[in-house]
Design a protein around this motif. Sequence first.
Motif: not given
Length: 189
Positions: A140-159
């Motif tokens: 199964v090929p995976l994709a991981w979120p890489g280096a994101l800006d702080a807002a995008a990271t926080e958005s993913l963490v919150e979601a």
Amino acid sequence: APPLAAAATVAGLYEGTVPGEASDAGRGAAAEAALRQVVVRVTGSRAAGADPALAPLYASAARYVQTLRPAAGGLVTVGFDADALDTALVRAGQPLWGRARPATLVVLVLERPDAPRTLVGGVEADEKRAIDRAAQLRGVPLAWPGALDAAATESLVEAAGARRGDMLLEYAPRYDASGLPAGRATAAG
């Protein structure tokens, strides 16, 4: 899921890495163990490695071997003839899962005492390595979120924390992914 997600080509689909040795004595057992790994990956069925209907295939594993080479840590990597193996699996009534497979974006948030919540992907973690190993075994090929800006990271963490799959799926097209498991890893598990 996004309607038009690109497929990722899985490398090493017909290779298995198992404990063993490259000597003549260890070749048969290594070939059989590696073939069980490969059949799970090629068919997409976890049960295929232990399917009694495939016992004759596993017993003749050596006839499909193209390469056998030592790997680190007392392991050997066994490469199989893809065409011959596919033919044998089809004859045995098994489905084949092609080399081009949809990528899956993994959103995993680590929650540890006395540490900020961390989005796995841009950082190395034992949990990421374990998921990568399991996905590799299944093909199964995976994709991981890489280096994101702080807002995008926080958005993913919150979601992820709020279990908002709809918000998380908005990120899948950025990674050409068609699916998305999300989870939290805490000190409790």
